[in-house]
Design an enzyme around this catalytic site. Structure first.
Site, mmCIF file in Angstrom:
data_model
loop_
_atom_site.group_PDB
_atom_site.id
_atom_site.type_symbol
_atom_site.label_atom_id
_atom_site.label_comp_id
_atom_site.label_asym_id
_atom_site.label_seq_id
_atom_site.Cartn_x
_atom_site.Cartn_y
_atom_site.Cartn_z
ATOM 1 C CB THR A 143 -0.731 -0.035 1.707
ATOM 2 O OG1 THR A 143 -2.096 -1.223 1.052
ATOM 3 C CG2 THR A 143 -2.154 1.339 1.226
ATOM 4 C CB SER B 284 -0.612 8.774 -1.886
ATOM 5 O OG SER B 284 -0.593 7.394 -2.743
ATOM 6 C CB CYS B 285 -3.783 4.601 -2.056
ATOM 7 S SG CYS B 285 -5.569 3.665 -2.276
ATOM 8 N N GLY B 286 -4.705 4.552 0.847
ATOM 9 C CA GLY B 286 -5.706 3.300 2.012
ATOM 10 C C GLY B 286 -6.384 1.784 1.309
ATOM 11 C CB CYS C 260 -4.418 1.656 -4.058
ATOM 12 S SG CYS C 260 -3.434 2.461 -3.503
#
Length: 272
Positions: free
Chosen positions: A111, A114-116, A118
């Protein structure tokens, strides 16, 4: 423990000329989270409060619901070329009787900061159902109290003041008291660290507290708040459409563009 900031030389260009000087950057390192020795996720984070991060991550994934669900959380065999422990691998042992993570909702082992969400292995696993009831009194806050909170949060973002490169999250009460503040290069990690603190302090479900975000209110952050039983989320920047939809579905008050005395209330009636 890894460094929170890293010093690097920089060439500073201004209308008055240029010069070279050291600059402080927010540290970013991988953290591998294991459960019962099995790798579950790797997230890029700012070192520090890693045990809280793991607790918050497991709470938001629906694996745990209380501090008693975790027997032990410890660093293990992450080592650099010299054999020094990097403190970048954390193994969580669940209490007897607590089911391990469902393989169907495991992340694809990586992960970004910036993305939790994705890294989710399946789209159906994005929306996780909270084990905490939405019934009962929700948090209400006076608008003047809420308006003062972003400045209070910024005052406690010590690493942001040095680097300008970290997101902040705070847990607050109806009278404006900031119970805890956490920072991280990843906005979802900052929230996980904060929720992990709440788990360890036995403050979950946290319907009597609100979540304050230094940036935008994305779906995954509202989802994490839902998993912790939080009934009010306020963000300095904008929410996404899906975040507002999720907040409305869960009876949550969602505030965006919290700047000075102005704010937008997208869902809920928790602002007086």
């Amino acid at each position: 423990m890894g460094r929170v900031t890293v010093r690097r030389p920089v060439r500073r260009l201004t209308p008055d000329g240029d010069r070279r000087r050291p600059d402080a950057l927010a540290a970013e390192e991988p953290l591998e989270i294991r459960v019962q020795g099995t790798p579950l996720a790797v997230t890029m984070r700012t070192p520090g409060h890693d045990v809280e991060l793991a607790h918050g991550f497991l709470l938001s994934e629906g694996v745990i619901g209380a501090r008693e669900d975790v027997a032990v959380a410890r660093y293990c065999d992450g080592a650099d070329a010299t054999g020094r422990n990097t403190y970048n691998v954390l193994d969580v042992t669940l209490r007897d009787g607590v089911p391990p993570p469902d393989p169907g909702v495991q992340r694809n082992f990586y992960t970004t900061s910036s993305c939790g969400v994705c890294g989710k292995a399946a789209l159906d696993a994005v929306r996780v159902r909270s084990r905490f009831s939405q019934d009962g009194p929700a948090l209400t806050v006076d608008r003047t109290v809420l308006a003062a909170l972003p400045d209070a949060l910024r005052e406690r973002q010590r690493v942001f003041a040095t680097t300008g490169g970290l997101h902040g999250a705070g847990l607050f009460t109806a009278d404006g008291t900031l119970l805890a503040v956490r920072e991280d290069v990843g906005r979802h990690n900052a929230v996980d660290k904060l929720l992990g603190w709440a788990v360890q302090q036995s403050r979950v479900p946290a319907r009597d507290a609100g979540l304050l975000l230094s940036g935008r209110a994305s779906f995954e952050l509202v989802q994490k708040a839902t998993m912790a039983g939080i009934s009010l989320v306020a963000a300095v920047s904008a929410p996404s459409s899906l975040a507002a939809e999720l907040a409305e579905d869960n009876g949550m008050t969602l505030v965006g563009f919290l700047r000075g005395a102005s704010m937008n209330v997208y869902t809920g009636d928790g602002i007086e």
